[in-house]
Design a protein around this motif. Structure first.
Motif, mmCIF file in Angstrom:
data_model
loop_
_atom_site.group_PDB
_atom_site.id
_atom_site.type_symbol
_atom_site.label_atom_id
_atom_site.label_comp_id
_atom_site.label_asym_id
_atom_site.label_seq_id
_atom_site.Cartn_x
_atom_site.Cartn_y
_atom_site.Cartn_z
ATOM 1 N N ASP A 1 -14.708 -10.524 57.269
ATOM 2 C CA ASP A 1 -14.920 -11.640 56.332
ATOM 3 C C ASP A 1 -15.505 -12.845 57.048
ATOM 4 O O ASP A 1 -15.734 -12.825 58.266
ATOM 5 N N VAL B 1 -8.507 -9.275 54.249
ATOM 6 C CA VAL B 1 -9.788 -8.574 54.053
ATOM 7 C C VAL B 1 -9.538 -7.071 53.867
ATOM 8 O O VAL B 1 -8.722 -6.473 54.566
ATOM 9 N N ALA C 1 -14.323 -3.868 57.067
ATOM 10 C CA ALA C 1 -15.128 -5.041 56.716
ATOM 11 C C ALA C 1 -14.737 -6.239 57.566
ATOM 12 O O ALA C 1 -13.652 -6.285 58.150
ATOM 13 N N SER D 1 -11.445 -3.106 52.461
ATOM 14 C CA SER D 1 -12.641 -2.350 52.068
ATOM 15 C C SER D 1 -12.240 -0.903 51.834
ATOM 16 O O SER D 1 -11.201 -0.452 52.323
ATOM 17 N N ILE E 1 -17.794 -11.709 52.445
ATOM 18 C CA ILE E 1 -17.893 -10.588 53.389
ATOM 19 C C ILE E 1 -19.188 -10.751 54.167
ATOM 20 O O ILE E 1 -20.263 -10.906 53.573
#
Ligand code: MTE
Ligand code: MO
Length: 473
Positions: free
Chosen positions: A441, A356, A439, A358, A386
């Motif tokens: 997930d 993941v 972030a 961001s 997400i």
């Protein structure tokens, strides 16, 4: 010579695509051609812009290499006149392009790309351009090439599927491929080296110093690899395909030094979990651009960019992983304690599903309201959507949830495209501050706090909290 008006060289020169109606004329032999429409509408047609307002001859190799007659036919349809003899022009036409090295036939690129390397070409868009649209425009989509962009003529293109011994199972022309059912998948592709600059700042690493833009999102259109494999003779289908453990993709780009072709592989189980592993010939509804693999590339949703082989020539069903450098000696990650003296590339698996990630792509301060607005992307590999993005304006002491632009719930384990997000957060009273995002997930995986803890000698898979310093608010 047909009945055409005659033009002075200077007149042709004034049609260089930059002046007046921006039309583009070129000369070839005694002919003058208006290629304005052609350049805009043909795949690879923009190549002709190199010759804009001048003789085509020095650039001719690109067109003549495989199929001169075919190009000449097209060109003749675009003829608007004859060239009046001109000494200087003839000289230029006779000049062989001195730089015609292996990189002489690279496509024309958007000036908006931030170039990390010219040859091979590596470039990423400015971060804030990434959050304008869910789909990254083709000319802004990051480019990661290891070698020169090959010149491939669509009439001559073949896609082959072979078994480990090189026995041909399927051989398709581009037309054949397009006759198979077309599938469209929205998928983000990310280079494993995205945000390498931050790892490099921790401790020197090998590789281009990508910022956060070695990731982009597009809608890919093409045939399913599964449908192509299903065309194998049935005897082969049961033996070769069921016994294959890896699908090796071989590109048609070659290293000018060693002659090696770019190649990489995915484990065959990916094909069972991800129906839309595509042999894509379209990108955002347009013909796949040369930089992104024209005429056909592999798109493996949820998997690292390195396996999405461009200019795809062959698929090899194999018991083994691809033996390419990029599969065996690269695109693997190691402990921060491993250095170039101790690294053993056989000890780590090749990167496939991505973690993941961001990034904050844009931010602005509202001095009056004392707020900071930010936007960015978040994505996770293996089809994980997400579920949340957290942002902070004080280096991670306090947090707030960002608004996800994607509405509704994401398809469980089948979300391959990124989630753009926006947040407006109270600015600290004064002084410098650090904006942060991270972030989460759909498997509740989240990002590590510090790049130091995930440093690795190749500078891969940096998914640490993304931090942006801002000056006094
Ligand atoms: N395929 C070929 N044939 N040659 C390459 O150099 N680069 C790979 C992959 N496929 C590459 C390739 C890498 S490392 C990445 S990250 C992606 O293509 C980049 O795809 P893009 O240039 O379309 O963004
Ligand atoms: Mo990459």
């Amino acid at each position: 010579i047909p009945e055409f008006p005659s033009f002075k060289a200077s007149e042709v020169r004034s049609h260089d695509g930059k002046k007046g109606d921006r039309s583009v004329w070129v000369g070839y032999g005694r002919g003058v051609y208006d290629v304005t429409e052609f350049a805009a509408s043909h795949p690879g047609g923009d190549q002709i812009l190199r010759a804009a307002g001048g003789p085509l001859e020095p650039h001719w190799r690109l067109y003549a290499q495989h199929n001169a007659e075919w190009v000449l036919e097209i060109l003749e349809e675009l003829r608007i006149g004859n060239l009046m003899p001109d000494e200087e022009w003839i000289q230029e036409a006779e000049d062989i392009n001195e730089e015609a090295g292996p990189y002489a036939e690279e496509p024309i690129r958007s000036p908006k790309l931030i170039v990390q390397g010219e040859a091979p070409f590596n470039a990423e868009p400015e971060l804030k351009l990434l959050v304008h649209d869910q789909l990254t425009p083709n000319d802004l989509f990051y480019v990661r090439n290891h070698m020169p962009v090959p010149v491939i003529h669509p009439e001559e293109y073949r896609l082959e599927v072979v078994d480990t011994n090189g026995k041909m199972l399927v051989s398709l022309s581009l037309e054949d491929l397009k006759k198979l059912p077309k599938h469209v998948v929205a998928a983000t592709i990310q280079c494993a080296g995205n945000r390498r600059n931050e790892l490099d700042a921790v401790k020197k690493v090998k590789g281009g110093r990508w910022e956060g833009g070695a990731i982009s999102n597009a809608e890919w259109g093409g045939a399913r690899l599964a449908d192509v494999l299903a065309l194998s003779p049935s005897s082969a289908k049961t033996i070769e395909i069921s016994e294959a453990h890896h699908l090796c993709f071989e590109g048609l780009d070659t290293d000018p030094g060693t002659g090696a072709v770019y190649a990489a592989s995915i484990p065959v189980d990916v094909l069972h979990r991800v129906p839309d592993v595509l042999l894509a010939y379209e990108m955002n509804g347009e013909t796949l651009p040369r930089d992104h693999g024209y005429p056909v590339r592999a798109v493996v949703p949820g998997i690292v960019g390195a396996r999405c082989v461009k200019w795809l020539g062959r698929v090899v069903l194999s018991k083994e992983e691809s033996t390419s450098h990029w599969q065996r000696q690269d695109y693997r990650s190691f402990s921060p304690g491993v250095d170039w003296d101790t690294v053993d590339f056989t000890k780590a698996p090749s990167i496939q599903e991505m973690p993941v990630v961001s990034s904050i792509c844009d931010h602005s301060l509202d001095g009056e309201k004392k707020t900071i607005s930010m936007s960015g992307y978040a994505w996770s590999g293996d089809g994980k959507g997400i579920i949340r993005v957290d942002v902070s304006a004080d280096g991670g002491k306090t947090w707030q949830e960002a608004a996800l632009r994607k509405k509704g719930s994401q398809k469980r384990n089948e979300t391959y495209d990124w989630t753009l997000w926006d947040a407006t957060i109270k600015a600290p009273a004064n002084g410098k501050t650090e904006l942060v995002c991270k972030a989460v997930d759909s498997a509740y995986n989240t990002q590590p706090e510090r790049a130091e803890s995930i440093w690795n000698l190749r500078g891969l898979l940096n998914n640490a909290w993304h931090r942006v310093d801002v000056d006094k608010v």
